[in-house]
Design an enzyme around this catalytic site. Structure first.
Site, PDB file in Angstrom:
ATOM      1  N   LYS A  17      30.734  30.497  42.205  1.00  0.00           N
ATOM      2  CA  LYS A  17      31.555  30.182  41.038  1.00  0.00           C
ATOM      3  C   LYS A  17      31.733  28.669  40.999  1.00  0.00           C
ATOM      4  O   LYS A  17      31.729  28.009  42.035  1.00  0.00           O
ATOM      5  CB  LYS A  17      32.921  30.858  41.190  1.00  0.00           C
ATOM      6  CG  LYS A  17      33.689  31.023  39.919  1.00  0.00           C
ATOM      7  CD  LYS A  17      33.472  32.363  39.272  1.00  0.00           C
ATOM      8  CE  LYS A  17      34.325  32.503  38.037  1.00  0.00           C
ATOM      9  NZ  LYS A  17      34.150  33.764  37.349  1.00  0.00           N
ATOM     10  N   GLY A  32      47.419  37.595  28.068  1.00  0.00           N
ATOM     11  CA  GLY A  32      46.226  36.756  27.891  1.00  0.00           C
ATOM     12  C   GLY A  32      45.266  37.444  26.928  1.00  0.00           C
ATOM     13  O   GLY A  32      44.648  38.450  27.260  1.00  0.00           O
ATOM     14  N   ASN A  70      39.001  35.677  25.143  1.00  0.00           N
ATOM     15  CA  ASN A  70      37.741  36.377  24.843  1.00  0.00           C
ATOM     16  C   ASN A  70      37.765  37.833  25.267  1.00  0.00           C
ATOM     17  O   ASN A  70      37.362  38.718  24.519  1.00  0.00           O
ATOM     18  CB  ASN A  70      36.586  35.666  25.553  1.00  0.00           C
ATOM     19  CG  ASN A  70      36.305  34.334  24.905  1.00  0.00           C
ATOM     20  OD1 ASN A  70      36.270  34.219  23.690  1.00  0.00           O
ATOM     21  ND2 ASN A  70      36.123  33.306  25.723  1.00  0.00           N
TER      22      ASN A  70
HETATM   23  P1  NAD Z   1      39.842  32.941  27.891  1.00  0.00           P
HETATM   24  O1  NAD Z   1      39.967  31.535  28.273  1.00  0.00           O
HETATM   25  O2  NAD Z   1      39.035  33.285  26.676  1.00  0.00           O
HETATM   26  O3  NAD Z   1      41.275  33.597  27.697  1.00  0.00           O
HETATM   27  C1  NAD Z   1      42.339  33.388  28.557  1.00  0.00           C
HETATM   28  C2  NAD Z   1      43.602  33.518  27.711  1.00  0.00           C
HETATM   29  O4  NAD Z   1      44.722  33.489  28.577  1.00  0.00           O
HETATM   30  C3  NAD Z   1      43.781  32.377  26.713  1.00  0.00           C
HETATM   31  O5  NAD Z   1      44.081  32.901  25.411  1.00  0.00           O
HETATM   32  C4  NAD Z   1      44.959  31.581  27.285  1.00  0.00           C
HETATM   33  O6  NAD Z   1      45.740  30.960  26.287  1.00  0.00           O
HETATM   34  C5  NAD Z   1      45.722  32.675  27.994  1.00  0.00           C
HETATM   35  N1  NAD Z   1      46.630  32.199  29.039  1.00  0.00           N
HETATM   36  C6  NAD Z   1      46.426  31.214  29.963  1.00  0.00           C
HETATM   37  N2  NAD Z   1      47.498  31.093  30.758  1.00  0.00           N
HETATM   38  C7  NAD Z   1      48.378  32.038  30.349  1.00  0.00           C
HETATM   39  C8  NAD Z   1      49.673  32.428  30.785  1.00  0.00           C
HETATM   40  N3  NAD Z   1      50.281  31.809  31.794  1.00  0.00           N
HETATM   41  N4  NAD Z   1      50.284  33.449  30.138  1.00  0.00           N
HETATM   42  C9  NAD Z   1      49.698  34.083  29.110  1.00  0.00           C
HETATM   43  N5  NAD Z   1      48.474  33.743  28.639  1.00  0.00           N
HETATM   44  C10 NAD Z   1      47.838  32.748  29.255  1.00  0.00           C
HETATM   45  O7  NAD Z   1      39.281  33.720  29.175  1.00  0.00           O
HETATM   46  P2  NAD Z   1      38.533  35.113  29.236  1.00  0.00           P
HETATM   47  O8  NAD Z   1      37.075  34.876  29.214  1.00  0.00           O
HETATM   48  O9  NAD Z   1      39.142  36.049  28.245  1.00  0.00           O
HETATM   49  O10 NAD Z   1      38.896  35.590  30.711  1.00  0.00           O
HETATM   50  C11 NAD Z   1      40.185  36.098  31.022  1.00  0.00           C
HETATM   51  C12 NAD Z   1      40.266  36.425  32.498  1.00  0.00           C
HETATM   52  O11 NAD Z   1      39.262  37.401  32.827  1.00  0.00           O
HETATM   53  C13 NAD Z   1      39.978  35.246  33.449  1.00  0.00           C
HETATM   54  O12 NAD Z   1      40.745  35.382  34.612  1.00  0.00           O
HETATM   55  C14 NAD Z   1      38.510  35.405  33.792  1.00  0.00           C
HETATM   56  O13 NAD Z   1      38.183  34.797  35.014  1.00  0.00           O
HETATM   57  C15 NAD Z   1      38.409  36.902  33.848  1.00  0.00           C
HETATM   58  N6  NAD Z   1      37.063  37.403  33.623  1.00  0.00           N
HETATM   59  C16 NAD Z   1      36.406  37.108  32.473  1.00  0.00           C
HETATM   60  C17 NAD Z   1      35.126  37.597  32.272  1.00  0.00           C
HETATM   61  C18 NAD Z   1      34.373  37.332  30.997  1.00  0.00           C
HETATM   62  O14 NAD Z   1      33.366  37.995  30.747  1.00  0.00           O
HETATM   63  N7  NAD Z   1      34.830  36.409  30.158  1.00  0.00           N
HETATM   64  C19 NAD Z   1      34.508  38.386  33.255  1.00  0.00           C
HETATM   65  C20 NAD Z   1      35.224  38.700  34.420  1.00  0.00           C
HETATM   66  C21 NAD Z   1      36.506  38.186  34.595  1.00  0.00           C
END
Ligand code: NAD
Length: 367
Positions: free
Chosen positions: A94, A194, A197
């Site tokens: 990562k 949160g 995406n």
């Molecule tokens: P993203 O950046 O699109 O969304 C994250 C959201 O969380 C944002 O809208 C942000 O404003 C919000 N946020 C941040 N801090 C916050 C808080 N303290 N309280 C409430 N909301 C808060 O990210 P994503 O791609 O949706 O990923 C979300 C989580 O899932 C991450 O931890 C990521 O590592 C994990 N993840 C994502 C994927 C993927 O395919 N995108 C795959 C596996 C794991």
């Protein structure tokens, strides 16, 4: 002097990197620095026994460099176990880029980052994570083939987040089947923390099924968008974890199950997308178990994204991606049953299966 200060001082003076709490036999950690583009990145390569270390790049405005290093170490370790339990021939890696993705990310910075990735000759393969988009991976692709999560127009499998959300939804339903004897989520009260995406698509699946979905985010504009699109209720209180709910779905950053939140948590299931949801895997996994809260291990149920990007390397199609992701339901049920039978936490049950697969491959390689 506070205990925290003493501990930090000890770490800095004695074992600044290998002595980090999150350091867990990582094979390699790469620090990338480029003054011209402002790039400061850390690539963590945890384990490459099963294959190249694949894992996304996160851009985040960390409080300090220690926080960034710890995140890179914890996230890369998590990827090792995620790929192992999902049956993929991938290791765990990562990357983190230190900075504000909204204001500091530039195509030049992404290309420079791509050059650093390229210098590792495929030992690490990147993809998107928080703060990154498919277009950023397209930019990285200009300088290295060691990138996934690129757009369909450029020959990739596109944004992995909707697939991740589908896998989380499957894992959540499996947890409901285990806990309630029924996997229908209609009328269940679900808090999604949160709604980026992944969170947004999860909200879509949940509202389609008739769950009562509450949403929380630090981004007010997104809250309004997602609420008006799916009819989800915007959480306006100050202590989400203490709210009465059936399912808590952490979909922002990690460590939201911690010493402060765990005792007041009202949910009967924790199932979400965020990586490293337990601040302390063993302690908080155990406390959830003691409180009868079913925890669907994050690295198990959020593997849809890695399944999707793995398709770019292996060349399998959309229907195979969906089939593999749907299988998260079955694996989750197996893990929850195994944990109950052996009296261990669900995290440990999942971890043991993943570790056994890595150990078996290592033995084959050494034979
Ligand atoms: P993203 O950046 O699109 O969304 C994250 C959201 O969380 C944002 O809208 C942000 O404003 C919000 N946020 C941040 N801090 C916050 C808080 N303290 N309280 C409430 N909301 C808060 O990210 P994503 O791609 O949706 O990923 C979300 C989580 O899932 C991450 O931890 C990521 O590592 C994990 N993840 C994502 C994927 C993927 O395919 N995108 C795959 C596996 C794991």
């Amino acid at each position: 002097m506070s205990q925290e200060h003493t501990t930090l001082e000890k770490i800095i003076n004695q074992d600044p990197v290998f002595g980090q709490l999150s350091f867990d036999d990582h094979e390699q950690v790469v620090f990338c620095n480029d003054k011209e583009t402002g790039l400061k990145a850390i690539i963590g390569i945890h384990n490459t026994v099963l294959g190249p270390a694949l894992g996304g790049t996160r851009m985040w405005n960390y409080d300090n460099e220690w926080a960034a290093l710890n995140d890179a170490l914890r996230l890369s370790r998590g990827m090792t176990y995620k790929s192992a339990i999902t049956g993929l021939n991938l290791g765990g890696g990562k990357a983190v880029i230190i900075g504000d993705a909204k204001t500091q990310k530039t195509p030049e910075m992404m290309r420079k980052f791509g050059e650093f990735v390229h210098s590792l000759s495929g030992k690490y393969i990147t993809a998107e994570d928080v703060g990154m988009a498919t277009e950023d991976m397209d930019t990285v692709r200009e300088v290295t083939p060691y990138v996934t999560g690129i757009s369909q127009e450029k020959g990739g499998a596109g944004n992995p987040s909707p697939i991740t959300a589908y896998g989380v939804f499957m894992g959540m339903k499996a947890a409901a089947q285990f806990k309630y004897g029924n996997d229908v989520l209609e009328d269940r009260v679900v808090f999604v923390e949160g709604i980026g995406n992944v969170g947004e698509t999860l909200v879509e699946y949940l509202t389609q099924e008739g769950a009562q979905v509450h949403i929380a985010d630090i981004n007010q504009q997104r809250l309004e968008e997602v609420s008006s699109k799916y009819g989800a209720i915007i959480y306006k209180g100050a202590d989400l974890h203490a709210e009465k709910m059936d399912i808590y779905a952490p979909c922002a950053l990690g460590a939201t199950i911690n010493d402060n939140t765990i005792q007041k948590l009202q949910a009967s299931i924790v199932a979400g997308a965020a990586n490293n949801q337990l601040a302390d895997e063993h302690k908080h996994g155990m406390l959830l178990q003691q409180r009868g809260i079913v925890y669907a291990p994050d690295f198990l149920i959020n593997a849809g994204g890695i399944i999707n990007v793995y398709a770019e390397l292996e060349g399998y199609d959309r229907s195979e991606i969906m089939r593999k992701t749907e299988n998260i339901y079955t694996t989750t049920i197996e893990i929850l049953n195994k944990a109950q039978e052996s009296g261990v936490t669900t995290h440990v049950a999942a971890f043991e299966i993943a570790q056994a697969r890595i150990d078996a491959r290592r033995r084959e390689q050494q034979a």
